[in-house]
Enzyme design. Structure first.
Site, mmCIF file in Angstrom:
data_model
loop_
_atom_site.group_PDB
_atom_site.id
_atom_site.type_symbol
_atom_site.label_atom_id
_atom_site.label_comp_id
_atom_site.label_asym_id
_atom_site.label_seq_id
_atom_site.Cartn_x
_atom_site.Cartn_y
_atom_site.Cartn_z
ATOM 1 N N HIS A 1 22.594 6.066 0.742
ATOM 2 C CA HIS A 1 23.189 6.064 2.078
ATOM 3 C C HIS A 1 22.021 6.027 3.066
ATOM 4 O O HIS A 1 20.939 6.542 2.767
ATOM 5 C CB HIS A 1 23.978 7.370 2.224
ATOM 6 N N LYS B 1 32.820 17.001 3.434
ATOM 7 C CA LYS B 1 33.306 16.252 2.266
ATOM 8 C C LYS B 1 33.781 17.196 1.165
ATOM 9 O O LYS B 1 34.343 16.776 0.167
ATOM 10 C CB LYS B 1 32.194 15.345 1.728
ATOM 11 N N ASP C 1 20.401 14.010 -2.531
ATOM 12 C CA ASP C 1 21.515 13.890 -1.581
ATOM 13 C C ASP C 1 22.786 14.120 -2.399
ATOM 14 O O ASP C 1 23.214 13.253 -3.159
ATOM 15 C CB ASP C 1 21.496 12.492 -0.954
ATOM 16 N N CYS D 1 27.343 2.472 5.384
ATOM 17 C CA CYS D 1 25.997 2.986 5.647
ATOM 18 C C CYS D 1 25.072 2.773 4.458
ATOM 19 O O CYS D 1 24.209 3.610 4.165
ATOM 20 C CB CYS D 1 26.026 4.467 6.032
ATOM 21 N N GLN E 1 28.051 13.353 -1.889
ATOM 22 C CA GLN E 1 29.215 12.845 -2.629
ATOM 23 C C GLN E 1 29.465 13.621 -3.916
ATOM 24 O O GLN E 1 30.589 13.634 -4.412
ATOM 25 C CB GLN E 1 29.028 11.357 -2.966
#
Lengths: 471, 144
Positions: A185, A288, A262, A427, A265
């Protein structure tokens, strides 16, 4: 202090940690969340009273969740729109909020709101206590060593910038290398690109296989003795690819580099264990993970905490300020300049409790089932291309294109069928360049999605194909 | 150079006015999109791409001298069908007009009447306004 605590809505405060307050030992929220075996709705042997917040469930991870019951806890999904119920398939952008999280935010503001770490009056003390409890719950959820590993921030984007510049500026020199992947991303790509420009370092890409996985063969590895940082997503926000972070961490550590993950997700869709995986820095967002917007987390390995310097300056993050200079407080306070997103950080702890009580592994299995079903059914559609690996190598995200059907048109048509998806480059322009398309349609599943939602998606795509004269 | 326009502005407004439901209007846009005249392949270049659109939009403007008057001719295409429908709307509004006529057209009022400003997604609205800006800039440069 406890005697001063308001008791109204107390079940929302303590549930599910004190579920044994209920006559049958089962918190109604947990019952609705499908923590009870579906085929034995009144199973009296199930105990739901973990002694610690965020403690493990006494249910086996093989017991399926009941998404219909989970859906009932999400007010936004229980509405009827003019054309029926909403089919929400955009949780990878932002998940909906369960009632317990909504109530928690309201409770904080109605009952004991104050600024954090400042006032030693009753409200302030309660806020501090709740924030620390939230840190504790989050630390446990991530497998971190202690609550002191957890710094609150605004979200994944700010958190990754804080790590990139707060660690990178003092550890990356001219000629060094920063490794990222093509599936990042922009939040985990652009900060590293800019750091590399600033430090005159080299940005290297981890090679990707044709099916959208990182090429883990030793000869493909971009890591060298000059590598200082490897920044990778645990799960791709476009392809759903789940990356082998433990192995990547090992390879980074072999050359003395750090790994930055990261996890925006991945945290809602599968277990996270920063200690076993050897992760130096992990960042994610609350929104999220069924939590509020405006709050995120940096989880820093204890022996790296001293190395992480602040890039945002102001109140709370200092230990001493004179006209000439300032000294920083210890991590995590030094990363938390200014007033925290207090309400959101506390409610994030509630969201993590909610996920933990259902069991993130059970959610992963539920979502995998939907994903596999959706992939199989979508692949029957003429002209369909699903990008990325097979269902076994990915989380509950799938991005696709249909020949002759622009994602923007498709999204508009799906919306007319109450099917909410995302379209565009998500993104991740570098990845879309690799895929050779400017935009895709993305479908993502979460706890509250059902097989009916997959059916609605397939039906809505059919509707779009008719409207756009493909049938 | 002159190309057939799927619908004149009056016909278009009449059709839009008859359809109260946005979904029916959306279907009309798709129908218009399918009727858009073919776009010459030689113009499908980066030079003619309109920025600000999520879908690809190519737009070419020319000045044509006709019966002693300079008129603006527009050629455009997109890879998205609803955008092609919007292009048909722009052709009805602007193509074949003089630069002065283009500059004095209150296009926002027309978009409001058609429900475009209310119902299009923000990215599509930005794309539509990007096309309008391109056309008005051309008209501005050629206004007497």
């Amino acid at each position: 202090m406890n005697s001063h605590r308001p008791t109204r809505h107390d079940e929302s405060v303590h549930c599910p940690a004190q579920a044994n307050e209920y006559p049958d030992g089962i918190c109604p929220l947990q019952r609705a969340a499908g923590c009870i075996l579906q085929d034995e709705p009144n199973n009296p042997t199930v105990s739901l009273s973990p002694s610690q917040p965020g403690g493990p469930m006494n249910l086996s991870s093989s017991d399926p969740v009941n998404p219909h019951a989970i859906r009932q806890q999400f007010p936004v999904l229980c509405q009827q729109l003019p054309r029926g119920r909403p089919v929400f398939l955009d949780s990878a952008a932002s998940a909906q909020k369960p009632e317990v999280v909504i109530r928690r935010e309201r409770e904080v503001q109605e009952q004991y709101y104050a600024n954090a770490y400042r006032g030693r009056y009753q409200f302030g003390a309660r806020i501090d206590e709740e924030l620390e409890r939230s840190r504790q719950v989050i630390a446990r959820f991530l497998g971190a060593d202690s609550p002191e590993c957890i710094a609150f921030t605004a979200g994944t984007t700010l958190g990754l910038n804080q790590v990139a510049f707060g660690w990178g500026r003092s550890h990356v020199s001219e000629g060094d290398e920063v490794v990222v992947t093509p599936m990042e991303h922009h939040a985990n790509f652009v900060p590293w690109q800019q750091l590399a420009h600033e430090r005159r370092a080299r940005l290297k890409l981890w090679p990707m296989t044709d099916d959208g996985q990182l090429d883990m063969t030793p000869e493909a590895s971009p890591i060298t003795e000059r590598t200082r940082i490897v920044a990778v997503c645990a799960m791709s926000n476009v392809l759903g690819t789940v990356n082998p972070v433990r192995e990547i961490a090992q390879r980074a550590h072999d050359v003395g580099a750090v790994i930055v993950v990261d996890a925006a997700q991945s945290v809602p869709h599968g277990p996270t264990d920063v200690r076993s995986d050897g992760i130096d820095f992990l960042v994610f967002s609350g929104h999220k993970l069924y939590g509020p917007t405006g709050v995120g987390v940096i989880c820093c390995r204890p022996d790296r905490a001293e190395e992480l310097q602040p890039i945002v300056f102001g109140g709370h993050m200092i230990s001493r300020v004179t006209v000439e200079s300032s000294e920083w407080a210890d991590y995590p306070a030094r990363m938390e300049a200014g007033t925290l997103p207090i309400v959101q950080a506390i409610a994030l702890g509630t969201a993590v409790d909610w996920v933990t009580e259902i069991g993130v592994q059970r959610l992963a299995e539920h979502e995998h089932h939907l994903l596999a079903d959706a992939m199989e059914r979508l692949q029957q559609i003429p002209g369909m291309t699903i990008f990325g690996p097979s269902a076994d190598s990915r989380g509950a995200i799938l991005s696709f294109r249909i020949d002759g059907l622009h994602p923007e048109d498709l999204a508009a048509m799906l919306d007319r069928r109450n099917v909410f998806t995302r379209h565009g480059h998500h993104c991740a322009m570098v990845l879309h360049d690799r895929l050779g398309v400017s935009a895709t349609t993305r479908v993502s599943f979460a706890a509250y999605n059902t097989s009916d939602d997959v059916g609605a998606l397939v039906e809505a795509i059919d509707f779009a194909r008719q409207k756009l004269r493909l049938i | 150079m002159a190309q057939a326009i799927p619908m004149t502005l009056d016909e278009l407004l009449e059709e839009f006015d008859e359809l109260q439901d946005w979904e029916e209007r959306c279907d009309l846009l798709i129908d218009l999109g399918f009727e858009l005249p073919p776009f010459p392949e030689e113009f499908r270049t980066d030079e003619h791409l309109v920025r600000g659109c999520q879908s690809l939009v190519w737009l070419v403007t020319n000045l044509v001298h006709q019966d002693g008057v300079d008129r603006v001719e527009i050629l455009a295409d997109s890879d998205a069908m609803i955008v092609r429908g919007l292009i048909a709307v722009l052709l009805a509004v602007f193509s074949g007009r003089t630069p002065q006529e283009i500059l004095s057209t209150d296009v926002e009022k027309l978009f409001d009447r058609m429900g475009l400003n209310q119902h299009l997604s923000s990215t599509r609205r930005n794309g539509l306004h990007g096309m309008v800006r391109r056309i008005r800039e051309f008209a501005s440069a050629h206004a007497a």
